[in-house]
Design a protein around this motif. Structure first.
Motif, PDB file in Angstrom:
ATOM      1  N   LEU A 138       0.892  -1.158   0.124  1.00 26.49           N
ATOM      2  CA  LEU A 138      -0.018  -0.023  -0.023  1.00 26.49           C
ATOM      3  C   LEU A 138       0.771   1.326  -0.147  1.00 26.49           C
ATOM      4  N   SER A 139       1.904   1.265   0.663  1.00 24.34           N
ATOM      5  CA  SER A 139       2.774   2.484   0.863  1.00 24.34           C
ATOM      6  C   SER A 139       3.369   2.705  -0.713  1.00 24.34           C
ATOM      7  N   LEU A 140       3.648   1.602  -1.398  1.00 23.17           N
ATOM      8  CA  LEU A 140       4.255   1.935  -2.641  1.00 23.17           C
ATOM      9  C   LEU A 140       3.394   2.555  -3.666  1.00 23.17           C
ATOM     10  N   ALA A 141       1.909   1.906  -3.688  1.00 19.82           N
ATOM     11  CA  ALA A 141       0.841   2.440  -4.296  1.00 19.82           C
ATOM     12  C   ALA A 141       0.710   3.883  -4.084  1.00 19.82           C
ATOM     13  N   ILE A 142       0.629   4.298  -2.870  1.00 19.89           N
ATOM     14  CA  ILE A 142       0.181   5.521  -2.421  1.00 19.89           C
ATOM     15  C   ILE A 142       1.070   6.497  -2.973  1.00 19.89           C
ATOM     16  N   ILE A 143       2.571   6.259  -2.829  1.00 24.92           N
ATOM     17  CA  ILE A 143       3.653   6.998  -3.488  1.00 24.92           C
ATOM     18  C   ILE A 143       3.428   7.265  -4.751  1.00 24.92           C
ATOM     19  N   ALA A 144       3.254   5.901  -5.645  1.00 24.45           N
ATOM     20  CA  ALA A 144       2.935   5.950  -7.038  1.00 24.45           C
ATOM     21  C   ALA A 144       1.857   6.849  -7.386  1.00 24.45           C
ATOM     22  N   TYR A 145       0.759   6.797  -6.640  1.00 28.12           N
ATOM     23  CA  TYR A 145      -0.443   7.732  -6.852  1.00 28.12           C
ATOM     24  C   TYR A 145      -0.016   9.188  -6.925  1.00 28.12           C
ATOM     25  N   VAL A 146       0.901   9.677  -5.849  1.00 25.58           N
ATOM     26  CA  VAL A 146       1.088  10.867  -5.775  1.00 25.58           C
ATOM     27  C   VAL A 146       2.154  11.304  -7.032  1.00 25.58           C
ATOM     28  N   LEU A 147       2.915  10.522  -7.347  1.00 24.81           N
ATOM     29  CA  LEU A 147       4.093  10.982  -8.125  1.00 24.81           C
ATOM     30  C   LEU A 147       3.317  10.846  -9.552  1.00 24.81           C
ATOM     31  N   ILE A 148       2.431   9.824  -9.896  1.00 28.16           N
ATOM     32  CA  ILE A 148       1.847  10.037 -11.235  1.00 28.16           C
ATOM     33  C   ILE A 148       1.088  11.039 -11.542  1.00 28.16           C
ATOM     34  N   LYS A 149       0.153  11.686 -10.328  1.00 30.31           N
ATOM     35  CA  LYS A 149      -0.468  12.766 -10.350  1.00 30.31           C
ATOM     36  C   LYS A 149       0.334  14.045 -10.688  1.00 30.31           C
ATOM     37  N   LEU A 150       1.534  14.138 -10.077  1.00 28.85           N
ATOM     38  CA  LEU A 150       2.365  15.188 -10.276  1.00 28.85           C
ATOM     39  C   LEU A 150       3.059  15.375 -11.636  1.00 28.85           C
ATOM     40  N   VAL A 151       3.500  14.091 -12.062  1.00 22.03           N
ATOM     41  CA  VAL A 151       4.045  14.312 -13.457  1.00 22.03           C
ATOM     42  C   VAL A 151       2.878  14.631 -14.577  1.00 22.03           C
ATOM     43  N   CYS A 152       1.887  14.113 -14.312  1.00 25.27           N
ATOM     44  CA  CYS A 152       0.823  14.187 -15.392  1.00 25.27           C
ATOM     45  C   CYS A 152      -0.017  15.695 -14.956  1.00 25.27           C
ATOM     46  N   GLY A 153       0.543  16.538 -14.271  1.00 18.87           N
ATOM     47  CA  GLY A 153      -0.040  17.745 -14.246  1.00 18.87           C
ATOM     48  C   GLY A 153      -1.269  17.878 -13.517  1.00 18.87           C
ATOM     49  N   ARG A 154      -1.493  16.881 -12.758  1.00 17.27           N
ATOM     50  CA  ARG A 154      -2.794  16.920 -11.802  1.00 17.27           C
ATOM     51  C   ARG A 154      -2.653  16.611 -10.513  1.00 17.27           C
ATOM     52  N   ALA A 155      -1.619  17.587 -10.108  1.00 12.66           N
ATOM     53  CA  ALA A 155      -1.143  17.445  -8.585  1.00 12.66           C
ATOM     54  C   ALA A 155      -2.768  17.958  -7.788  1.00 12.66           C
ATOM     55  N   GLY A 156      -3.301  18.829  -8.472  1.00 10.21           N
ATOM     56  CA  GLY A 156      -4.789  19.397  -7.640  1.00 10.21           C
ATOM     57  C   GLY A 156      -5.427  18.280  -7.152  1.00 10.21           C
ATOM     58  N   ASP A 157      -5.401  17.263  -7.835  1.00 15.09           N
ATOM     59  CA  ASP A 157      -6.206  16.114  -7.651  1.00 15.09           C
ATOM     60  C   ASP A 157      -5.890  15.430  -6.350  1.00 15.09           C
ATOM     61  N   VAL A 158      -4.772  15.667  -5.865  1.00 17.41           N
ATOM     62  CA  VAL A 158      -4.342  14.880  -4.597  1.00 17.41           C
ATOM     63  C   VAL A 158      -4.598  15.740  -3.592  1.00 17.41           C
ATOM     64  N   LYS A 159      -5.390  15.311  -2.619  1.00 20.51           N
ATOM     65  CA  LYS A 159      -5.874  15.969  -1.366  1.00 20.51           C
ATOM     66  C   LYS A 159      -4.371  16.153  -0.540  1.00 20.51           C
ATOM     67  N   PRO A 160      -4.387  17.237   0.320  1.00 17.30           N
ATOM     68  CA  PRO A 160      -3.323  17.509   1.049  1.00 17.30           C
ATOM     69  C   PRO A 160      -2.896  16.130   1.894  1.00 17.30           C
ATOM     70  N   VAL A 161      -3.834  15.729   2.419  1.00 14.85           N
ATOM     71  CA  VAL A 161      -3.347  14.541   3.533  1.00 14.85           C
ATOM     72  C   VAL A 161      -2.645  13.800   2.859  1.00 14.85           C
ATOM     73  N   MET A 162      -2.962  13.256   1.312  1.00 12.34           N
ATOM     74  CA  MET A 162      -2.202  12.177   0.650  1.00 12.34           C
ATOM     75  C   MET A 162      -0.911  12.592   0.557  1.00 12.34           C
ATOM     76  N   TRP A 163      -0.566  13.774   0.281  1.00 10.42           N
ATOM     77  CA  TRP A 163       0.844  14.263   0.310  1.00 10.42           C
ATOM     78  C   TRP A 163       1.653  13.859   1.723  1.00 10.42           C
ATOM     79  N   PHE A 164       0.956  14.109   2.729  1.00 11.08           N
ATOM     80  CA  PHE A 164       1.595  13.745   3.926  1.00 11.08           C
ATOM     81  C   PHE A 164       1.721  12.303   4.077  1.00 11.08           C
ATOM     82  N   VAL A 165       0.606  11.400   3.753  1.00 10.30           N
ATOM     83  CA  VAL A 165       0.682  10.058   4.050  1.00 10.30           C
ATOM     84  C   VAL A 165       2.033   9.438   3.005  1.00 10.30           C
ATOM     85  N   ALA A 166       2.111  10.091   1.822  1.00 11.12           N
ATOM     86  CA  ALA A 166       3.024   9.444   0.924  1.00 11.12           C
ATOM     87  C   ALA A 166       4.506   9.895   1.534  1.00 11.12           C
ATOM     88  N   LEU A 167       4.626  10.988   2.355  1.00  9.82           N
ATOM     89  CA  LEU A 167       5.975  11.107   3.020  1.00  9.82           C
ATOM     90  C   LEU A 167       6.097  10.317   4.086  1.00  9.82           C
TER      91      LEU A 167
END
Length: 467
Positions: free
Chosen positions: A428-457
């Protein structure tokens, strides 16, 4: 003439039974969720049988850390009884609570044996992680995180856990084994394998025919089929690596054993707060957090145990129970408790309410004195149930939006990495990190809720800590 009809007493007894049934139905809302008291009780029995191995396996692992086996049995039973009953009565959720597998190995082998942390201090680290866990639960931090996890990733978590449970089932039966050439492979057919296949087919037949208690009946039938192994044909010594002289699968090791309360309270709370032990507290905290979070989400998605907002039903109360169970584990003398994947076996049997957890919790109590009886149920007997549970939990796979690649890839990673890493936490940790990074490189960082950034870290920090 004062004549008393013979049927009066039975009518009174029936009235009392009816009153109790009505009380249980109202409290647990059994009819509302489309179940019956009989189904809930059978589901509780099934959940208990699927998870009962913890009464023996957890103390065996803890014994390598220096906790006497008998004391480990007592601690395991007490924590499982208290946690599961609380989950049933307070959270009204059909999920069993017991000392977590995996995190107990982290406690025993990595911390105490590997890092040479004194046992009492190691238990102190478990306690302080439990304190932080409880604070997070009562401030609803976990619920906030659950709400931030995208729905497709939730479906992926459910499927990944389902495949993980199925893999454990196949491994328990020694049907899938390690292979240096192909990573994993199929075992050679032998009496044990054939017994497993026969038990699996019988269990499937019972489930398809909708026989009440099919899962539990399947375990009992597979246990009966396993009796000849090592006695009249075959060899079951591969199931007992620590005692290779045992060749039978079903073993009688006695009827009773006295409880051992000698290790209760053997904990160093002050010493555990030393700076050098803080990384261990963090690892316990985050590992338990992610594992419980994924299990709640996976079971809720697979069995549709959700509320009007699409969140796991009674999630706030369930998290309170999970946290308190983790908190009391160390003073009782065991590694942290958590919610159990094997709860899916009872849910697959039709269980939907807290009565399932209550029944399963109460069934732990006799094994304060009767733990030797558990050797009668071999791992191969629980394998068919775990595999079918994996099947039922994979149903949400069809709900994933596979055409939305940025949503589908993290879900897919959760599905494959949870079983392939043999760790819910890492997968799950790897999937969460992948979700955040994929949204970032796709230019959709706004789709990621702030809490998800914290959990990814936090997930990245956990992975770095375990490497």
């Amino acid at each position: 003439m004062n004549y008393q009809p013979k049927g009066v007493e039975p009518a009174s007894g029936q009235a009392q039974a009816s009153w109790l049934a009505s009380l249980l139905d109202r409290y647990f809302q059994i009819s509302k969720f489309g179940s019956t008291i009989r189904t809930e009780i059978l589901a509780g029995l099934t959940t208990f049988l699927a998870a009962s191995y913890v009464i023996v396996v957890n103390p065996s692992i803890l014994s390598h850390a220096g906790i006497p086996f008998s004391a480990g049995v007592t601690a395991t039973v007490l924590v499982s009884f208290i946690g599961s009953c609380a989950m049933g009565l307070y959270a009204r959720s059909p999920i069993l609570v017991a000392p977590g597998m995996g995190i107990n190995a982290l406690f025993a082998y990595t911390m105490v044996v590997g890092a040479k942390v004194p046992l009492e201090i190691a238990l102190g680290c478990v306690f302080w992680a439990g304190v932080l866990f409880t604070v997070m639960a009562f401030f609803n931090l976990r619920q906030t995180i659950i709400e931030a996890i995208p729905v497709d990733l939730r479906y992926g978590i459910a499927c990944g856990i389902g495949l993980f449970i199925a893999l454990i089932g196949f491994e328990n039966a020694k049907f899938i084994i390690a292979n240096p050439d192909t990573i994993v492979g199929l075992t050679t057919f032998n009496p044990v394998t054939l017994t497993f296949i026969a038990g699996f087919i019988l269990t499937v037949g019972l489930v398809v025919r909708k026989v009440p208690g099919a899962m539990m009946a399947g375990m009992i039938l597979t246990t009966i089929l396993s009796i000849p192994i090592g006695r009249w044909w075959g060899d079951g010594s591969a199931f007992w690596p620590e005692t290779p002289d045992v060749h039978t699968l079903v073993n009688w090791s006695g009827f009773s054993a006295a409880p051992d309360f000698s290790f209760i309270g053997q904990i160093d709370l002050v010493g555990a707060l030393s700076l050098i032990y803080l990384p261990f507290i963090f690892v316990f905290l985050f590992t338990n957090f992610i594992e419980a979070l994924s299990t709640f989400l996976g079971l809720a998605e697979a069995a549709d145990l959700k509320d009007e907002q699409g969140l796991p039903r009674n999630i706030k109360q369930s998290m309170h129970v999970d946290a308190v169970a983790a908190l009391i584990s160390a003073p009782l003398g065991t590694s942290p408790a958590t919610v159990y994947l094997e709860s899916g076996a009872g849910i697959a049997q039709g269980g939907r309410t807290g009565l399932v957890a209550l029944v399963a919790g109460l069934l732990f109590v006799p094994f304060l004195f009767l733990s030797p009886l558990l050797s009668l149920v071999p791992a191969v007997a629980t394998a068919p149930v775990l595999i079918l549970t994996g099947l039922f939990m994979s149903e949400p796979m069809s709900k994933i939006r596979w055409t939305d690649i940025d949503e589908a890839i993290p879900a897919f990673l959760a599905i494959v990495l949870i079983p392939l890493t043999f760790s819910i936490t890492l997968g799950l940790s790897l999937a969460i990190i992948a979700y955040v990074l994929i949204k970032l490189v796709c230019g959709r960082a706004g789709d990621v809720k702030p809490v998800m950034w914290f959990v990814a870290l936090l997930a990245a920090a956990l992975i770095a800590q375990t490497q």
